[in-house]
Design a protein around this motif. Structure first.
Motif, PDB file in Angstrom:
ATOM      1  N   THR A   1      43.067  15.248  40.168  1.00 42.28           N
ATOM      2  CA  THR A   1      42.866  15.822  38.780  1.00 42.28           C
ATOM      3  C   THR A   1      41.794  16.734  38.524  1.00 42.28           C
ATOM      4  O   THR A   1      41.336  17.068  37.582  1.00 42.28           O
ATOM      5  CB  THR A   1      42.977  14.550  37.729  1.00 42.28           C
ATOM      6  N   LYS A   2      40.772  16.859  39.555  1.00 38.96           N
ATOM      7  CA  LYS A   2      39.873  17.859  39.609  1.00 38.96           C
ATOM      8  C   LYS A   2      39.608  18.415  40.688  1.00 38.96           C
ATOM      9  O   LYS A   2      39.760  18.254  41.869  1.00 38.96           O
ATOM     10  CB  LYS A   2      38.489  16.605  39.516  1.00 38.96           C
ATOM     11  N   THR A   3      38.957  19.687  40.546  1.00 37.84           N
ATOM     12  CA  THR A   3      38.756  20.708  41.669  1.00 37.84           C
ATOM     13  C   THR A   3      37.681  20.202  42.564  1.00 37.84           C
ATOM     14  O   THR A   3      36.919  19.849  42.294  1.00 37.84           O
ATOM     15  CB  THR A   3      38.316  22.004  40.900  1.00 37.84           C
TER      16      THR A   3
ATOM     17  N   ASP B   1      35.389  26.371  31.727  1.00 36.28           N
ATOM     18  CA  ASP B   1      36.390  27.085  32.007  1.00 36.28           C
ATOM     19  C   ASP B   1      37.412  26.490  33.035  1.00 36.28           C
ATOM     20  O   ASP B   1      38.415  26.501  33.052  1.00 36.28           O
ATOM     21  CB  ASP B   1      36.246  28.787  32.805  1.00 36.28           C
ATOM     22  N   ILE B   2      36.531  25.770  34.221  1.00 36.12           N
ATOM     23  CA  ILE B   2      37.379  25.020  35.101  1.00 36.12           C
ATOM     24  C   ILE B   2      37.998  23.726  34.362  1.00 36.12           C
ATOM     25  O   ILE B   2      39.320  23.518  34.734  1.00 36.12           O
ATOM     26  CB  ILE B   2      36.366  24.490  36.306  1.00 36.12           C
ATOM     27  N   SER B   3      37.266  23.182  33.599  1.00 39.32           N
ATOM     28  CA  SER B   3      38.002  22.083  32.687  1.00 39.32           C
ATOM     29  C   SER B   3      39.467  22.455  32.119  1.00 39.32           C
ATOM     30  O   SER B   3      40.324  21.830  32.150  1.00 39.32           O
ATOM     31  CB  SER B   3      37.246  21.523  31.786  1.00 39.32           C
TER      32      SER B   3
ATOM     33  N   VAL C   1      46.795  22.654  34.962  1.00 46.67           N
ATOM     34  CA  VAL C   1      47.280  22.157  36.432  1.00 46.67           C
ATOM     35  C   VAL C   1      47.630  20.861  36.172  1.00 46.67           C
ATOM     36  O   VAL C   1      48.971  20.336  36.531  1.00 46.67           O
ATOM     37  CB  VAL C   1      46.380  22.190  37.612  1.00 46.67           C
ATOM     38  N   ASN C   2      46.825  19.787  35.601  1.00 51.47           N
ATOM     39  CA  ASN C   2      47.401  18.443  35.341  1.00 51.47           C
ATOM     40  C   ASN C   2      48.531  18.435  34.517  1.00 51.47           C
ATOM     41  O   ASN C   2      48.926  17.181  34.720  1.00 51.47           O
ATOM     42  CB  ASN C   2      46.083  17.779  34.928  1.00 51.47           C
ATOM     43  N   LYS C   3      48.821  19.144  33.657  1.00 52.80           N
ATOM     44  CA  LYS C   3      49.962  19.217  32.977  1.00 52.80           C
ATOM     45  C   LYS C   3      51.284  18.894  33.849  1.00 52.80           C
ATOM     46  O   LYS C   3      52.406  18.282  33.574  1.00 52.80           O
ATOM     47  CB  LYS C   3      50.188  20.328  31.984  1.00 52.80           C
ATOM     48  N   TYR C   4      51.191  19.428  35.109  1.00 54.34           N
ATOM     49  CA  TYR C   4      52.426  19.414  35.944  1.00 54.34           C
ATOM     50  C   TYR C   4      52.065  18.547  37.285  1.00 54.34           C
ATOM     51  O   TYR C   4      52.841  18.500  38.239  1.00 54.34           O
ATOM     52  CB  TYR C   4      52.843  20.828  36.451  1.00 54.34           C
ATOM     53  N   GLN C   5      51.234  17.888  37.322  1.00 55.22           N
ATOM     54  CA  GLN C   5      50.806  17.003  38.327  1.00 55.22           C
ATOM     55  C   GLN C   5      51.581  15.798  38.798  1.00 55.22           C
ATOM     56  O   GLN C   5      52.045  15.400  39.845  1.00 55.22           O
ATOM     57  CB  GLN C   5      49.129  16.432  38.262  1.00 55.22           C
TER      58      GLN C   5
END
Length: 200
Positions: free
Chosen positions: A58-60, A114-116, A122-126
């Motif tokens: 869940t994190k870059t 911005d990264i957050s 992306v996490n919406k679909y993880q």
């Protein structure tokens, strides 16, 4: 790998939940392009249960952050990007106007924000796809640039393979006359994102 015959009333969501396997993996194995198009009697291959858990990333990664920074190039004074949008720091655009100046520390703070936002997109679909580290980093880069991955994933209905094929198509932007054109910078960015997405 298990065999499964789709029953009346089954959905990929219910099947994925039953076997604790991400929908994206089932689509990948069975070459399903639209998660809404399965039918009773269809034979599916079900991958083994994901022992690491669904949606664990869940994190870059640090690599992903540097990957994105390499595209954006740090600028401490506001400038206009090829689309004519005022930009500062590592690609930050919100609220930026001509003449703005920031420090490197402020640029890092804006980048983190911005990264957050991109990570949330992306996490919406993880849980649907269980993106691996490289796929996740590539899509955060994509989301930071485009704004989200809703259209790319067709709101979670596309397979991983279809997402892979669609990434290069997002190579257009607005020029200073507001015409939609292919931008060399976006062509290169999509190429590198796809390469990272495909990396094992």
């Amino acid at each position: 790998m298990k065999d499964y015959t789709v029953l009346k009333g089954d959905t990929l969501t219910s099947i994925a939940k039953k076997y604790s396997v991400p929908i994206g993996q089932i689509c990948e194995v069975n070459c399903i392009k639209d998660i809404n198009k399965i039918y009773a009697g269809q034979k599916l291959k079900i991958p083994e249960k994901n022992v690491t858990g669904i949606g664990t990333i869940t994190k870059t990664s640090e690599f992903g952050r540097n990957f994105i920074k390499n595209f954006e190039n740090l600028k401490l004074e506001a400038y206009q990007c090829p689309s004519g949008v005022w930009t500062i720091g590592w690609g930050h655009t919100k609220g930026v106007k001509e003449g703005d100046k920031i420090t490197k520390a402020q640029a890092e703070e804006l980048f983190n924000k911005d990264i957050s936002i991109a990570e949330k997109a992306v996490n919406k679909y993880q849980k649907t796809y269980n993106f691996n580290k490289n796929q996740y980093d590539a899509l955060v880069s994509f989301a930071l640039n485009i704004g989200n991955i809703d259209e790319l994933t067709s709101n979670g209905s596309r397979s991983i393979d279809m997402i892979r094929k669609k990434i290069p198509e997002y190579n257009k932007g607005r020029d200073k006359n507001n015409n939609k054109v292919i931008l060399p910078g976006l062509v290169n960015r999509r190429k590198d994102e796809l390469q990272l997405f495909n990396k094992k």
